[in-house]
Motif scaffolding. Structure first.
Motif, mmCIF file in Angstrom:
data_model
loop_
_atom_site.group_PDB
_atom_site.id
_atom_site.type_symbol
_atom_site.label_atom_id
_atom_site.label_comp_id
_atom_site.label_asym_id
_atom_site.label_seq_id
_atom_site.Cartn_x
_atom_site.Cartn_y
_atom_site.Cartn_z
ATOM 1 N N ASN A 32 0.786 -1.227 0.000
ATOM 2 C CA ASN A 32 0.000 0.000 0.000
ATOM 3 C C ASN A 32 0.821 1.281 0.000
ATOM 4 N N GLY A 33 2.161 1.169 0.065
ATOM 5 C CA GLY A 33 2.948 2.383 0.049
ATOM 6 C C GLY A 33 4.396 2.176 0.424
ATOM 7 N N PRO A 34 5.201 3.252 0.315
ATOM 8 C CA PRO A 34 6.633 3.174 0.603
ATOM 9 C C PRO A 34 6.911 3.159 2.098
ATOM 10 N N ALA A 35 8.196 3.054 2.435
ATOM 11 C CA ALA A 35 8.605 3.103 3.827
ATOM 12 C C ALA A 35 8.178 4.424 4.456
ATOM 13 N N LEU A 36 7.857 4.359 5.747
ATOM 14 C CA LEU A 36 7.450 5.544 6.496
ATOM 15 C C LEU A 36 8.445 5.785 7.620
ATOM 16 N N ARG A 37 8.852 7.038 7.762
ATOM 17 C CA ARG A 37 9.692 7.438 8.890
ATOM 18 C C ARG A 37 8.775 8.018 9.953
ATOM 19 N N ALA A 38 8.862 7.490 11.172
ATOM 20 C CA ALA A 38 7.925 7.877 12.223
ATOM 21 C C ALA A 38 8.659 8.186 13.516
ATOM 22 N N ILE A 39 7.964 8.906 14.385
ATOM 23 C CA ILE A 39 8.420 9.129 15.746
ATOM 24 C C ILE A 39 7.258 8.813 16.677
ATOM 25 N N VAL A 40 7.567 8.174 17.795
ATOM 26 C CA VAL A 40 6.538 7.730 18.740
ATOM 27 C C VAL A 40 6.869 8.276 20.121
ATOM 28 N N TRP A 41 5.867 8.879 20.747
ATOM 29 C CA TRP A 41 5.968 9.350 22.125
ATOM 30 C C TRP A 41 5.113 8.429 23.003
ATOM 31 N N THR A 42 5.616 8.053 24.167
ATOM 32 C CA THR A 42 4.880 7.165 25.060
ATOM 33 C C THR A 42 5.006 7.647 26.503
ATOM 34 N N PRO A 43 4.062 7.252 27.374
ATOM 35 C CA PRO A 43 4.217 7.566 28.794
ATOM 36 C C PRO A 43 5.478 6.913 29.352
ATOM 37 N N CYS A 44 6.207 7.660 30.154
ATOM 38 C CA CYS A 44 7.508 7.213 30.664
ATOM 39 C C CYS A 44 7.611 7.619 32.128
ATOM 40 N N ALA A 45 8.153 6.726 32.976
ATOM 41 C CA ALA A 45 8.234 7.001 34.409
ATOM 42 C C ALA A 45 9.471 7.796 34.801
ATOM 43 N N ALA A 46 10.401 7.993 33.866
ATOM 44 C CA ALA A 46 11.629 8.724 34.177
ATOM 45 C C ALA A 46 11.416 10.229 34.020
ATOM 46 N N ALA A 47 12.306 11.006 34.612
ATOM 47 C CA ALA A 47 12.245 12.460 34.478
ATOM 48 C C ALA A 47 12.664 12.880 33.072
ATOM 49 N N ALA A 48 12.086 13.967 32.588
ATOM 50 C CA ALA A 48 12.364 14.446 31.233
ATOM 51 C C ALA A 48 13.761 15.048 31.126
ATOM 52 N N ARG A 49 14.333 14.914 29.937
ATOM 53 C CA ARG A 49 15.575 15.581 29.591
ATOM 54 C C ARG A 49 15.405 16.289 28.250
#
Length: 318
Positions: A32-49
């Motif tokens: 159905n189509g070419p390769a897709l470049r993606a980014i995924v954000w998820t809930p995380c228990a660590a502190a942000a940087r």
């Protein structure tokens, strides 16, 4: 009972998440189509940087284990020649609150691949790109087992908003839409002039239960082209529009939808105000995207905008 358990798990995920986990993903090509470049954000228990990616500095943790279960999924579609990072602030806010968020660079119509930005083919393929992204997230992604397939939402800006309306059941009418053609020499302008437009239905996706659309490119001039759009919509319009989006088309779109959307007009805003606030270097390199009209505070606006988007998805996805 199942619904009560899902709500309890969702509430738990929002309390234990401290940051957005961030993963870069390559989705393989398929029939159905070419390769897709993606980014995924998820809930995380660590502190942000701080995480520099391209011209942006994201807030989160790279490859952080995902916390929670039966998490709602939000997919994001960027605008004309945009990027999967254009709405990173909203993605981070949603992930911090317990959502999984996934965005792609649309092939042929992104900052890194402009090969078909002015061809009508990208309008056909964009909805399929998002359907393929959802397929991947539910079936093959590392977080597939943690996602609730009954709680999927969509965020789209500009051409991404058009993409969402198609996925929701809309059937575009390129010949009669109130969308200006900036240059008659562009392939898409010539294709419309020659009436070389798609006639069959484009990809709809009933798995998506709620939509947030910001200044969508309105290729849907009549209520008939939107009659099958039934999912709840939060619709945002800038006062001045831009990049093919006319200010008068947003109230017309709101009126044409079969169910009245939650409609917001942003005073003093032009089209690109919906993009995340720009870092200093990007502002210098791309002032047309980053510099707002005098008196408009994009940072302050996004604090309110992101919170209303989060509130809408919380209310509609459960």
């Amino acid at each position: 009972m199942r619904k009560l358990i899902s709500i309890a798990l969702f509430c738990l995920s929002t309390t234990i998440s401290q940051a957005a986990g961030i993963k870069l993903v390559n989705i393989p090509p398929d029939a159905n189509g070419p390769a897709l470049r993606a980014i995924v954000w998820t809930p995380c228990a660590a502190a942000a940087r701080e995480i520099p990616i391209g011209p942006y500095v994201l807030s989160g943790r790279r490859d952080c284990p995902t916390v929670g279960a039966r998490l709602p999924l939000i997919v994001i579609s960027h605008g004309h020649t945009g990027s999967f990072l254009n709405h990173h602030d909203i993605a981070e806010r949603l992930a911090d609150a317990g959502f999984v968020v996934a965005a792609i660079n649309h092939p042929g119509d992104s900052f890194s691949d402009k090969s078909r930005q002015a061809d009508i083919s990208v309008f056909v393929e964009r909805p399929t790109d998002i359907t393929r992204l959802i397929d991947y997230m539910l079936d093959r992604s590392p977080d597939a087992a943690k996602i609730d397939p009954e709680s999927i939402g969509f965020f789209g800006f500009s051409r991404g908003g058009y993409t969402g309306l198609v996925l929701a059941g809309g059937n575009p009418d390129f010949l009669d839409a109130n969308v200006p053609c900036p240059d008659p020499k562009l392939p898409i302008c010539q294709q419309i002039e020659r009436k070389e437009v798609p006639t069959g239905p484009l990809a709809h996706d009933a798995r998506i239960k709620a939509y947030v659309l910001a200044d969508p490119l309105d290729e849907f001039p009549t209520s008939a082209s939107l009659k099958d759009v039934k999912a709840p919509i939060q619709l945002w319009a800038s006062q001045f529009g831009g990049d093919g989006v006319l200010p008068e088309t947003m109230p017309a779109l709101a009126h044409a939808l079969p169910q009245s959307p939650e409609f917001h007009v942003v005073p003093g805003a032009a089209h690109f105000a919906f993009l995340a606030p720009c870092p200093k270097e990007l502002t210098k390199d791309a002032p047309a995207l980053c510099v707002d009209a005098k008196g408009f505070d994009r940072v302050a606006f996004h604090e309110q905008f992101d919170e209303k988007v989060l509130g809408f998805f919380r209310a509609k996805l459960h």
